[in-house]
Write a protein that holds these residues in place. Sequence first.
Motif, PDB file in Angstrom:
ATOM      1  N   ASP A  10     -24.102 -37.773   3.467  1.00  0.00           N
ATOM      2  CA  ASP A  10     -23.173 -37.136   2.970  1.00  0.00           C
ATOM      3  C   ASP A  10     -22.266 -35.436   4.386  1.00  0.00           C
ATOM      4  N   ALA A  11     -23.812 -35.396   4.536  1.00  0.00           N
ATOM      5  CA  ALA A  11     -24.008 -34.634   5.617  1.00  0.00           C
ATOM      6  C   ALA A  11     -23.530 -34.898   6.980  1.00  0.00           C
ATOM      7  N   THR A  12     -24.131 -35.973   7.441  1.00  0.00           N
ATOM      8  CA  THR A  12     -22.962 -36.678   8.458  1.00  0.00           C
ATOM      9  C   THR A  12     -21.447 -37.022   8.514  1.00  0.00           C
ATOM     10  N   LEU A  13     -21.227 -37.658   7.559  1.00  0.00           N
ATOM     11  CA  LEU A  13     -19.691 -37.955   7.049  1.00  0.00           C
ATOM     12  C   LEU A  13     -19.119 -36.036   7.371  1.00  0.00           C
ATOM     13  N   LYS A  45     -28.720 -33.605  -6.597  1.00  0.00           N
ATOM     14  CA  LYS A  45     -30.498 -33.422  -6.318  1.00  0.00           C
ATOM     15  C   LYS A  45     -30.905 -32.820  -5.055  1.00  0.00           C
ATOM     16  N   ASP A  46     -30.298 -31.692  -4.367  1.00  0.00           N
ATOM     17  CA  ASP A  46     -30.550 -30.666  -3.411  1.00  0.00           C
ATOM     18  C   ASP A  46     -30.158 -31.134  -2.287  1.00  0.00           C
ATOM     19  N   ARG A  47     -29.081 -32.216  -2.706  1.00  0.00           N
ATOM     20  CA  ARG A  47     -29.141 -33.006  -1.088  1.00  0.00           C
ATOM     21  C   ARG A  47     -27.381 -32.439  -1.003  1.00  0.00           C
ATOM     22  N   VAL A  48     -26.766 -31.789   0.684  1.00  0.00           N
ATOM     23  CA  VAL A  48     -25.721 -31.798   1.128  1.00  0.00           C
ATOM     24  C   VAL A  48     -24.618 -33.429   0.386  1.00  0.00           C
ATOM     25  N   ASN A  49     -23.591 -33.257  -0.665  1.00  0.00           N
ATOM     26  CA  ASN A  49     -22.139 -33.974  -0.669  1.00  0.00           C
ATOM     27  C   ASN A  49     -21.131 -33.071   0.029  1.00  0.00           C
ATOM     28  N   ASN A  69     -16.294 -42.994   1.999  1.00  0.00           N
ATOM     29  CA  ASN A  69     -17.272 -43.505   2.241  1.00  0.00           C
ATOM     30  C   ASN A  69     -18.431 -42.373   1.846  1.00  0.00           C
ATOM     31  N   SER A  70     -18.717 -41.198   0.631  1.00  0.00           N
ATOM     32  CA  SER A  70     -19.284 -40.103   0.516  1.00  0.00           C
ATOM     33  C   SER A  70     -20.000 -41.367  -0.664  1.00  0.00           C
ATOM     34  N   ASN A  71     -21.152 -40.868  -0.941  1.00  0.00           N
ATOM     35  CA  ASN A  71     -22.933 -41.117  -1.222  1.00  0.00           C
ATOM     36  C   ASN A  71     -21.690 -41.067  -3.348  1.00  0.00           C
ATOM     37  N   HIS A  72     -21.922 -40.021  -3.060  1.00  0.00           N
ATOM     38  CA  HIS A  72     -21.280 -40.155  -4.493  1.00  0.00           C
ATOM     39  C   HIS A  72     -20.168 -41.036  -5.512  1.00  0.00           C
ATOM     40  N   PHE A  73     -19.081 -41.085  -3.920  1.00  0.00           N
ATOM     41  CA  PHE A  73     -17.969 -41.893  -5.158  1.00  0.00           C
ATOM     42  C   PHE A  73     -18.499 -43.806  -4.706  1.00  0.00           C
ATOM     43  N   LYS A  74     -19.264 -43.693  -3.582  1.00  0.00           N
ATOM     44  CA  LYS A  74     -19.810 -45.188  -3.871  1.00  0.00           C
ATOM     45  C   LYS A  74     -21.125 -45.315  -5.279  1.00  0.00           C
ATOM     46  N   ARG A  75     -21.498 -44.686  -5.878  1.00  0.00           N
ATOM     47  CA  ARG A  75     -22.683 -44.138  -6.816  1.00  0.00           C
ATOM     48  C   ARG A  75     -21.649 -44.426  -8.109  1.00  0.00           C
TER      49      ARG A  75
END
Lengths: 232, 232
Positions: free
Chosen positions: A171-174, B146-150, B193-199
Amino acid sequence: MKVETILTPALFYQVENVEDKIVVVIDILRATSTITTILHNGATAVIPVKEETEAETYKANGFLVGGERGGETIPGFHFGNSPFHYMPERVAGKEVVLTTTNGTKCIEMAKMAHQVVIGSFLNLEALIKHLKNSQRDVVLFCAGWKDRVNLEDSLFAGAVATVYPLRDCDDATLMARDAFELAKDNIYETLQNSNHFKRLASKGVTKDIAYCCEVNVLKIVPVLKEGKLVVA
Amino acid sequence: MKVETILTPALFYQVENVEDKIVVVIDILRATSTITTILHNGATAVIPVKEETEAETYKANGFLVGGERGGETIPGFHFGNSPFHYMPERVAGKEVVLTTTNGTKCIEMAKMAHQVVIGSFLNLEALIKHLKNSQRDVVLFCAGWKDRVNLEDSLFAGAVATVYPLRDCDDATLMARDAFELAKDNIYETLQNSNHFKRLASKGVTKDIAYCCEVNVLKIVPVLKEGKLVVA
């Protein structure tokens, strides 16, 4: 190949399996732009050191030393952090020791990676080619400013990421990529509202900033080998 | 008025003088979108609690409780984290206790601020009006994952920032703003394409995501008062 962006050293601990990855250290204003320039100008190596006192020891042993703290040249050093200090006639054929506020700290932090390379707009295309050839997961490691996010390093991470499929980017890359997409035709202008631009401009070094925003003018990729940065 | 963006809770420690600032807690998928919906649907308050065991105690005392861990409804709770769980007929006139992985943690972290408010695309315009009226410096506090950028929280920070002069924005804000500028007409698509969307999509809750991307459909601003979120 996956791409992740670490927007500040305070988040570098989140990288998993770093020993399998290539880490690109990014400190656009000015450490990584300067390192790339020093090697382009014929130095045989740049020796990054974290502490000023280490650089002092090298100096006492006859090395050329450069460095800054808080953007100012360290008193008694041969060079500061401006790429224009390192002209070929001064550095060609020599090893140069360099210590900077953020950039050299990140090189130290990343050293357990499979490989550490140096990125800047100056060598963007050469870097991308190197990364693609490596077939490794990539960490785009932004030096930021005193553990804070900065715009110029983030935009550069976005620039590198544009050659990867979106699905492989975290996500940071996006986000960095979207920001770069908007800024790409006006990097220098986009940076004018950034914290670092204001700080350097107040010291009268906008010439350095303009140089560090030039894209693809240098064809080399600095890599870390046995503690020294050399041309790949 | 200055605007700074904290892209993940791991960087919240960098906020200075937080007691003079308004902190906007942002957890688009889904805590802050859900909180705004619960209050819009007539609940008298949302009580954010950090620990599941605290929520259990409330439940044993007759309260409605909702919450998730890792995106899943906590077993035995009345509601999960989906805004669609909290229909007016269930929540109107009642207090609802809520605990979520990231969002309620951030509310707790921010509580020493001058004021804590809740932001989501759903109430963007109402939030901006509230911030402008406050005449305070603003911290856009992204809950991340969890402390990561989204991406979704960062884009929302960028959306809020667009109404401030560029010169008043820190670098993280400038980057978020550029990213939002590129994404604004296709927020849902950008998030794919985001991590959270996929989850969330893997759990079949794309309906929730589509709802959380709707802009300006709710007119309220939740604010923290004596430990409870209420309509401003």
